[in-house]
Each structure stands twice: as C-alpha cells, then as structure tokens.
Scaffold this motif. Structure first.
Motif, PDB file in Angstrom:
ATOM      1  N   HIS A   1      16.832 -10.760   3.169  1.00 44.47           N
ATOM      2  CA  HIS A   1      16.673  -9.482   2.461  1.00 44.47           C
ATOM      3  C   HIS A   1      17.974  -8.969   1.870  1.00 44.47           C
ATOM      4  O   HIS A   1      18.027  -7.862   1.330  1.00 44.47           O
TER       5      HIS A   1
ATOM      6  N   ARG B   1      21.906  -0.025   7.457  1.00 39.83           N
ATOM      7  CA  ARG B   1      20.629   0.626   7.806  1.00 39.83           C
ATOM      8  C   ARG B   1      19.529   0.220   6.838  1.00 39.83           C
ATOM      9  O   ARG B   1      18.412  -0.096   7.239  1.00 39.83           O
ATOM     10  N   SER B   2      19.852   0.225   5.557  1.00 40.71           N
ATOM     11  CA  SER B   2      18.880  -0.117   4.534  1.00 40.71           C
ATOM     12  C   SER B   2      18.422  -1.567   4.661  1.00 40.71           C
ATOM     13  O   SER B   2      17.234  -1.877   4.578  1.00 40.71           O
TER      14      SER B   2
ATOM     15  N   GLY C   1      16.193  -1.921   7.626  1.00 41.13           N
ATOM     16  CA  GLY C   1      14.932  -1.250   7.295  1.00 41.13           C
ATOM     17  C   GLY C   1      14.044  -2.136   6.430  1.00 41.13           C
ATOM     18  O   GLY C   1      12.846  -2.294   6.713  1.00 41.13           O
ATOM     19  N   ARG C   2      14.638  -2.753   5.420  1.00 46.67           N
ATOM     20  CA  ARG C   2      13.858  -3.630   4.531  1.00 46.67           C
ATOM     21  C   ARG C   2      13.325  -4.832   5.294  1.00 46.67           C
ATOM     22  O   ARG C   2      12.177  -5.253   5.092  1.00 46.67           O
TER      23      ARG C   2
ATOM     24  N   ARG D   1      12.654  -5.005   8.492  1.00 42.72           N
ATOM     25  CA  ARG D   1      11.586  -4.563   9.412  1.00 42.72           C
ATOM     26  C   ARG D   1      10.278  -4.357   8.666  1.00 42.72           C
ATOM     27  O   ARG D   1       9.216  -4.735   9.146  1.00 42.72           O
ATOM     28  N   GLN D   2      10.386  -3.722   7.496  1.00 45.98           N
ATOM     29  CA  GLN D   2       9.197  -3.446   6.703  1.00 45.98           C
ATOM     30  C   GLN D   2       8.471  -4.731   6.323  1.00 45.98           C
ATOM     31  O   GLN D   2       7.243  -4.786   6.294  1.00 45.98           O
ATOM     32  N   ALA D   3       9.253  -5.758   6.048  1.00 48.02           N
ATOM     33  CA  ALA D   3       8.673  -7.017   5.581  1.00 48.02           C
ATOM     34  C   ALA D   3       8.071  -7.834   6.718  1.00 48.02           C
ATOM     35  O   ALA D   3       7.223  -8.686   6.492  1.00 48.02           O
ATOM     36  N   SER D   4       8.501  -7.564   7.934  1.00 46.83           N
ATOM     37  CA  SER D   4       8.061  -8.422   9.051  1.00 46.83           C
ATOM     38  C   SER D   4       6.776  -7.911   9.686  1.00 46.83           C
ATOM     39  O   SER D   4       6.311  -6.845   9.408  1.00 46.83           O
TER      40      SER D   4
END
Lengths: 438, 438
Positions: free
Chosen positions: B99, B428-429, B432-433, B435-438
């Motif tokens: 990511h 952080r970003s 975050g990205r 986590r969102q994708a997993s």
C-alpha cells in the motif's frame, strides 16, 4: 506549586499529568512517601498535589535497574580496549587499579550515577573497592544501589581475613547510613578468585545479616573447565555447596551454564544477570542460555558490567544488545522479544535487588522514567516496547524519579558540570600517579 | 558574520574555530565550494571567513556514511518484530509495503534523513521504490545519497521489462536534477530475486551509465545453498559471471561468504557493507567474515539496513555492534578495534559511494561532524576512537556539515517538528489503508 527549577529540591506529593502508558494518556499520582498512590481515573484525587510534572508527549516506564556493574570503573572508560583478556588485565587494568584511591571511587561513582540517571536507570548492583566512598556518591545522587566489596582471597588465609574485615566494615558502615536507598551485599568475586572457605564465610555472613550476594558466574569457558578440573564440580554446583545460591543472590554473566545449572539457579531463586555487551566485547564465545533459564523459571535480569568492558552504562542500549545477541547466538529471531527485554531491565531487576515490583502500579515505589514520545526513535509509535528496545537509547529519557524524587528533568541533572570536571580530573590524576610509579 | 540562526541559510566560507582532532585543538577552514581549505596552523588565512562555528569542546570527525539502507522503511519502525523471517515478511512487511505510496516514501525518507543527520551521517546508499520522491526528500535535507530502485524480476520476463523501465526512468530523473549530492545506482536486489538476464542487464546498464551497483549478497545460508543447488555456483561467483562485481559495487551483508569469495570481492574492488544489527536481529547465524575480507584487502564499510530490521539509523551504534559482533562471532577480542570501526564508517564508506576520501584533509569535501567532548560518553577522554565506538551514540553529535553547509547545529535541524508530524501522519495513513484493504 508548578513546574520550576525547584523541582529538584521540592518535597511533597507529585502529579505526573497526562503521560502515556500502554497507549493511553493517564495521570500518575505519587504521595509524600514516594509511593505511587493512583494511576488513571481519579488519580489526581488520591493526593493533595504539591508538584506537577507535565507528562504530555512522554512515555512513562518503570525506572531501569542495572544488576551488574563496577560503577567507579567509569574512570577507566576507553583507557584500553581491543586486547586479549589476560594482557588487558595484567598490562592495563590492574596496574591502573593498583593506584586507585577512595577519591577516585567517589568521583567514578558520581560519574556513573550521572550517566545512569541520564539514561533512565534508578538502581544498580555494584561490586568494587572503597565502597564507603561509593556510598557517599550514591547518597548524594539520589539513586538506589546495592554495594558489595569485591571479596578476593586467592586462597591466601591472611588475605581472606582482610577481606572478611573489609566486608564486615562495609556492612556496618552502610547500616550506619540508615538510607533506605543504599544497601549492602556480600561480594565473593567468583569461584576462581575465592577459596571454598571464603565462599562459605560469605554465604554465612549474608544469611546472618539478611543481605544479598553478588557474584560472577560462568563468564568464560576457562572458569568452568578449571573449576571442574580442580573440584570435580561445575561453578554453580560449587557455589551451591558453599551456600551462595539464594533468592537474594545475583549471579552475573552466566554465559557457560549448562541446562542442569540453569535449573539449579531457578530452584534456588537466584537472579541471573545478563551482560551481553561485555560478553561480546571480551569475546567469551557463548551467550547466556536465556532459553534454558526462562524454561526453568529463573529470574533473568540485565546489567552493563563496568565501563571498561562495555564502555557505557546505558541500559536502553543493553536491552538492544540482549535482544539481538540472544537471537543471533541461539539462532532464533523470536527469542527474547522486546517486551521480555523491557521486563528484564525493570521488573526482573527490581526483583533481583528487592527494590519493589519494578512496575507502574499503585503501591509501588515511584521509580519512574519519562521518555520523549516525540523523539525520532519513537516516530512512528506502533509498539512502545519495540521502540524502547530497538530504536531508542538512553538519551530519549527526559525525566527520572526515584522514590518520587526528581533526579533529572528535561535532561537536566543538578551538578552535572561539576561531576564531569571532578571525574575528568580524578582520571587524569589516577593515570598520572600510575605513570609516575611505572 | 558570527554564529546565529542564519547559520543554516548562510552561504560562504566557514571557519570551525578550535575543534579537537587527534587530541590537538585546531582550526578548520572551509572555502565557498564546501571544500576543506586548511587545517591547523594558518588555516584561518586560507579563507575570507564568512561564518564562524565555535569548535571548542568538540571532537571533529569525518561525516559518517551509511552504505546500506532502505531509508523510507523508517515508517515501518517497530511495526513488527521478533518473528520468523518468512512470517514477518509475508504477514507484516509485504502486506504493508503493497500500500506504499510516493508520499509515504517522501515522508519516510525525510524522517530517515533527519535521523541520519541527527546521528552524524552525511551520506547514504539507498534501495527502495518511488525513488524520485526519495530524491526530493534528500534534495531538501541537504545530505548526500546514492539512490537505487530495487530491481526484482523473479525471473518473469514482463516484470523484468517493467524493472528495466523503472531503473532507466530513475537514472534519467536523477540526471535531470543535476544535484552533485544525489546520484543513482542500479539495484539488482539479490541472486534469489533477479534472473541471470536481469543481473546481466543491470551490469550492462551500470557500465553504460558509469554508475554504481547496490546488491544484497550472501545474507543467509539459504541464499547460498539455493544458489549452489540451482546454478552450481555460489552467489558471489554468479554475480561476477553476470558482470555485477565492479569497483562501484556495494554488496550488503556478506555474512555467508567463503574465503574464496572474499578474495574475489577484493580482486574486483567491490565494497562489502557490514550490517551487524540487522544480521543479529534476523538471526542470520553467521557474522560477515571481516578477517578474510581484510586479509584479502577488500574495502569493508558499514550500514544500518532499513529501520524495520534494526530499528534505527544510528551509525555510532552500528560501529559498536560491528566491533562487538566481530569479536564475539569470530571469538577474538582483538578483531575490529575501535580505529578500524571508525574507518569502516567514514573513509571506507566514502570510498564505496565515491564521495571523497572520507577524512579531514585539505582538499576533501567538508563533510564534518562535531561531537560533544564534554558529554558523559567522552568523560574521561583517553582515546577518542574508543569513546566514539564503544561509549557514545549518535546523540553526542552536536553539529553536522555536508559539503560545507550546516545541516545541524547544537542539535537543531531546521524543520524537525514538521518532519516528525508529516512522517507520523504518513505512517498512520499507510497502516489505515492496509487495514481497510485486508
């Protein structure tokens, strides 16, 4: 009263406002006796606040405990390195130590205490000479110490008598100080420098006085091989036969322990002090078998050893050396993870020296270190333990409290300049006297 | 003009007044081009002084050179540790790197440059992705870098074409910047991630462009065993067959080289980058055979590797790890003495990257670090090299100059706060990205 220069002299209750513990921002309240009275919700109400310390952008961690050092050897920092052990000792270290005075030990211990405070250490386990002068330094610096006179009789009866007298004298002196921060221990140097009679006397005296024992154990292969050849026993068994393995014993190094010795140490409640940087520098050719000690349930703590074989007293650096050496030497990247290294340097050390739980919990002595959460080494901050062990060194420590008393704040330690000057002058004088005599 | 806040923006000749070199207090004069114009007697007369830096109580040493890192991985500092290599890569590092954006690399490289400047490093050898954004960060920070795109084709022809394009594109981009501090190199990742065709193309392109090669070599035993099984050759021989071993090649790790490979590297003029902390943390089970490389006359330099396997970029700490690991792993307390560790981190690194002699000599680029001689780690001060390697860490560095330009003074680096905030936000970003994708 608010934060000011008086923070070093003020007495009373302390509130650390809004520090970070385990990712949460919490208050820490410390009562007038220097005990943690509250943490988190309602902590402010647990005390009438006299002193406020701003904890914002600070990680609060328990004060670190250095369980094996020879503090005054800070005066020998960088005097000689990169030599074969025997040459180094006989050509460099011993000739210089022969000229060591009480004043040298005072200044060396002051310098060591300054260095320890500046890197977050609040308590240490010391073995050296002129320990009454070491006690004076420790008293002034506000840190905790367990001080042992290095008992070396080389199996000579007259020398043994002198060592007994020195050990008894130190015990009486420390008792007379009546300072709860300063304790004494008996310091039988090792199985290769102390006779069986000497070891037995040390064990008896420690038992009688209710004090600890500080001993070197299985640092080199030669120590083990010689011990077996001379006594038919490995060093740990020999110490045990003499009564030296107790729950108040700290055994330093422990590199060449076999699995049975690890179990013996655990059974006796001995604390094993890991000294990775010294062991690497002196090329002892084996790392402490941490996995066996852990499996046996032994208390494994951490120490820097003296400055002449490290050459600093930074317990943050030592945590990294411990975690990395164990992985490398025992070929396992999962061995001694960051959290265990922090425990080694805090709770296990406090247990070894009997200075409390070594944790940030209500009822524990307020031995607290505030680390800069905005330092480069804490950016980003995913896991505090990882950053503390692998990324930071002691210079990330901003504030240090021992029993609720502020010893350093925003990296200022009162009297630093005088200590640096006094120690540098003592070192110059020591080397000058040694040169003159040679 | 005297010392002031303008020191970071001022341009012109610089006089470092009264710094300590080899125990003597000397002036260092730097001309308008950033070259050392004089040292010691008469140095002041060599230039019309525009800027004066007070060198009193400061040890002047050459700027340190980090010859192997993945700078932007500073964003992954402490994200995952203490795992088996394959689990760590497949479960933690690769999913996050998938990511990674150009902005992440920009902020990660800014953070890395800040950390390197704060610990006395003036030049580094980098291998990663989005290297145009890394170049932007390096340009802004004033440090030197050799930037390589990590070329990984996994023997897939389409992937190879893409890697070739990325490598060519970066070379064109760096050329267009026309910044003498920033260079490019070809970055064939390793023999186990790049095909023979890919390695040959890299060697040809490097030759054609007159640029360096940055490659991982013999980091693990598996790399060697697999390479021999698949090709009948050990990794160094395979790289040599493909033309990758040149006087402008930096080979990182070199843990599992045999004696003949050490001689081969020396014959080809390859620089071998020692990365002791990473090798210990990842438990590669063998330390670089420094004694063989030294005997063969190879140029041995030093690197930190990326922050996810160290987890910092402090070359002072790395010097200590190098000196101690060599002693421990090869069972010799005299191996890699302090002076050689300093050379590894300075002159050998500068030779590896072609950034000058890496010494404080007239005619050399003014890449100069001023270390606090009054720090605890320099008290007492018997031998500067010993203190620099064994006692100090990068926080003892007070002032850093690169090509005569002041990048840090009295530990202040302009823009530090913004970099810490930007890098923390990027981390952080990124997480975050992912986590969102997993």
């Amino acid at each position: 009263m608010t934060e000011s220069d008086d923070i070093f002299t003020a007495r009373g209750s302390v509130l650390i406002a809004g520090a970070i513990i385990d990712g949460s921002t919490v208050d820490i309240a410390i009562d007038e006796t220097g005990t943690i009275a509250g943490i988190g919700e309602g902590a402010r109400e647990a005390i009438d606040v006299d002193i406020i310390i701003d904890g914002s952008e600070r990680l609060a961690v328990p004060g670190l405990v250095n369980t094996h050092t020879h503090a005054a050897m800070s005066l020998l920092r960088g005097y000689a390195d990169d030599m074969l052990l025997q040459d180094w000792l006989s050509q460099k270290i011993w000739p210089l130590e022969a000229h060591l005075s009480g004043d040298d030990v005072y200044w060396g211990t002051k310098l060591a205490c300054l260095e320890m405070i500046k890197s977050g250490t609040v308590a240490f386990n010391d073995m050296y000479f002129f320990m009454d002068r070491a006690a004076e330094a420790v008293d002034e610096m506000g840190i905790r110490a367990t001080l042992a006179y290095g008992f070396i009789d080389l199996s000579i009866p007259e020398k043994r008598e002198a060592e007994i007298k020195a050990t008894e004298s130190l015990a009486r002196h420390i008792q007379s100080l009546d300072n709860p921060r300063i304790r004494t221990a008996v310091g039988p140097h090792s199985v290769y420098t102390v006779s069986l009679e000497g070891l037995r006397w040390c064990a008896e005296f420690a038992k009688e006085q209710g004090i600890g024992i500080h001993v070197h154990l299985a640092e080199t292969e030669k120590e083990v091989v010689d011990c077996v050849a001379q006594t038919g026993k490995r060093p740990a068994a020999l110490l045990d036969e003499c009564g030296c393995l107790t729950p108040r014993t700290v055994a330093a190094h422990c590199c060449w322990l076999d699995e049975a010795e690890c179990r013996l140490l655990a059974e006796r409640g001995v604390s094993a002090s890991h000294n990775p940087a010294s062991n690497m520098k002196l090329a002892v050719n084996r790392a402490m078998p941490y996995h066996w000690l852990k499996q046996a349930g032994a208390n494994v703590c951490l120490g820097t050893d003296g400055c002449s074989s490290n050459n600093n007293l930074d317990m943050f650096e030592e945590m990294k050396f411990a975690a990395l050496l164990q992985k490398f030497a025992w070929n396992s990247p999962t061995l001694l993870p960051a959290g265990e290294a922090v425990t080694m340097a805090t709770a296990a050390g406090a247990r070894a020296l009997g200075t409390g739980p070594g944790t940030l919990t209500v009822g524990a002595p307020a031995d607290i270190v505030l680390v800069d959460a905005r330092a480069v080494c804490n950016t980003p901050l995913y896991h505090a333990d990882s950053n503390l062990v692998y990324a930071c060194n002691g210079d990330a420590v901003m504030t240090v409290l021992c029993q609720g008393r502020v010893l350093m704040h925003e990296r200022t330690v009162p009297g630093e300049e005088e200590i640096l000057e006094g120690a540098a002058a003592a070192a110059r004088s020591l080397v000058g006297r040694a040169r003159q005599a040679s």
